[in-house]
Design an enzyme around this catalytic site. Structure first.
Site, PDB file in Angstrom:
ATOM      1  N   TYR A  65      -2.380  -0.171   5.349  1.00 40.03           N
ATOM      2  CA  TYR A  65      -2.376   0.782   4.228  1.00 40.03           C
ATOM      3  C   TYR A  65      -3.681   1.587   4.209  1.00 40.03           C
ATOM      4  CZ  TYR A  65      -3.080   2.289  -0.634  1.00 40.03           C
ATOM      5  OH  TYR A  65      -3.372   3.016  -1.762  1.00 40.03           O
ATOM      6  N   ILE A 100       7.807  14.193   1.564  1.00 43.56           N
ATOM      7  CA  ILE A 100       6.600  14.762   2.190  1.00 43.56           C
ATOM      8  C   ILE A 100       6.472  14.395   3.668  1.00 43.56           C
ATOM      9  CG2 ILE A 100       5.312  14.935   0.020  1.00 43.56           C
ATOM     10  CD1 ILE A 100       3.686  12.453   0.930  1.00 43.56           C
TER      11      ILE A 100
END
Ligand SMILES: NC(=O)c1ccc[n+]([C@@H]2O[C@H](COP(=O)([O-])OP(=O)(O)OC[C@H]3O[C@@H](n4cnc5c(N)ncnc54)[C@H](OP(=O)(O)O)[C@@H]3O)[C@@H](O)[C@H]2O)c1
Length: 305
Positions: free
Chosen positions: A134, A45
């Site tokens: 993150y 992706i």
């Protein structure tokens, strides 16, 4: 999947080998929906060309569910490029392709978009303020989806566990039989979520989107196990479940503050999510986390079920 299989599928699940993605594929197949299950290396992706060429081989995709992500929270601090590529650029590429194909995207995000300074469960419109790479990469991924595609659903979840992949429950079950004592953090609060429950939730949304009978209220939602706990309390519950019918000795659990268990990435102290919106708008109510934990333990002890 063979190219022929892919051609006949209409729900595309990306990240299908991961903990959640696997569960989503199982859940959709059980409801008789046709699924194209994709993961790296079949699709990457982070690469627009990979996304375009793989999705163009699917003859009539009707919906994409993105469970792919870079999920190594501590490692992300030293590998920010990899985290942003998968968690920001990846969803951007998928949203662009969904826009081109005219299909909706269901994208998964995290409680780690919040700073944990709240003292009540976060609602969807609470201000994001991630504490680590993150969380920031996931937040920017959400924003990338919002800015590109009107028909999107972003589902934030938390403390995910399941029968596949590395997760807290499996770690506790393993260490619980290897050690005398486990020290577990008792001052971080959140909502454990069984991947099976979230997969069921996503399946219901997918069916609603595909049937076209009711308009889907697109936007951002929270879905996590009902009830708030700490990692320590969660560990106690896991090992209590493990003691049932288990003849081997199971470790005792002791509470420790986060300060005595430093991690590379900072974690929110409190990241409970308020799931009122998904219940009110989509009629989906998450089960209590204790009930879901018992459900997973049943599945682990009777894998044929
Ligand atoms: N786990 C949690 O506690 C938690 C909590 C809140 C939210 N979430 C979110 O829930 C979602 C699912 O998490 P999970 O725990 O199921 O994650 P996971 O088990 O790590 O699965 C992610 C999958 O995505 C794949 N992937 C990584 N980079 C990719 C790329 N560039 N192209 C295609 N696929 C790629 C991974 O492959 P490799 O394994 O080969 O890298 C893996 O199969 C994620 O959006 C995550 O941020 C998770």
């Amino acid at each position: 999947m063979t190219p022929e299989d892919i051609k006949n599928c209409n729900i595309v699940v990306v990240g299908s080998s991961g903990m959640l993605g696997w569960e989503v594929v199982e859940s959709l197949k059980n409801t008789g929906l046709s699924v194209a299950a994709l993961d790296i290396p079949a699709i990457d992706i982070t690469k627009r060309k990979s996304v375009q060429s793989v999705l163009s081989r699917i003859s009539a995709p009707s919906l994409l569910i993105n469970c792919a992500a870079y999920t190594a929270v501590d490692k992300a601090e030293s590998e920010p490029e990899a985290a942003f590529a998968a968690n920001r650029d990846g969803p951007a590429n998928l949203a662009d392709e969904c826009e081109r194909l005219g299909i909706p995207l269901i994208h998964i995000s995290t409680d780690y978009v919040f700073n944990g300074k709240s003292d009540r469960p976060y609602k969807e419109d609470a201000a994001a303020d991630p504490l680590n790479v993150y969380g920031l990469s996931k937040w920017e991924g959400e924003e990338a989806v919002r800015s590109r595609l009107a028909r999107h659903l972003i589902v934030r979840t938390s403390w995910l566990y399941g029968s596949r992949g590395q997760n807290f429950v499996k770690t506790m079950l393993k260490l619980g039989t290897e050690r005398e004592e486990l020290k577990v953090v008792c001052d971080q609060y959140g909502c454990p979520t069984w991947s099976f429950d979230l997969a069921g939730c996503l399946g219901r949304i997918a069916e609603r989107a595909l049937s076209g009978s009711e308009e889907v209220p697109w936007g951002t939602y929270h879905f996590c196990g009902e009830g708030i706990t700490t990692w320590y309390q969660f560990a106690l519950a896991i090992l209590d479940e493990a003691r049932r019918g288990e003849s081997t000795r199971i470790a005792r659990v002791s509470p420790v503050p986060s300060s005595s268990y430093p991690t590379v990435a900072a974690r929110p102290r409190y990241s409970a999510l308020d799931c009122g919106k998904i219940e009110a708008s989509l009629g989906i109510a998450p089960p209590p986390w204790e009930k879901s934990l018992a459900g997973l333990m049943d599945k682990l002890s009777n894998p044929q079920q």
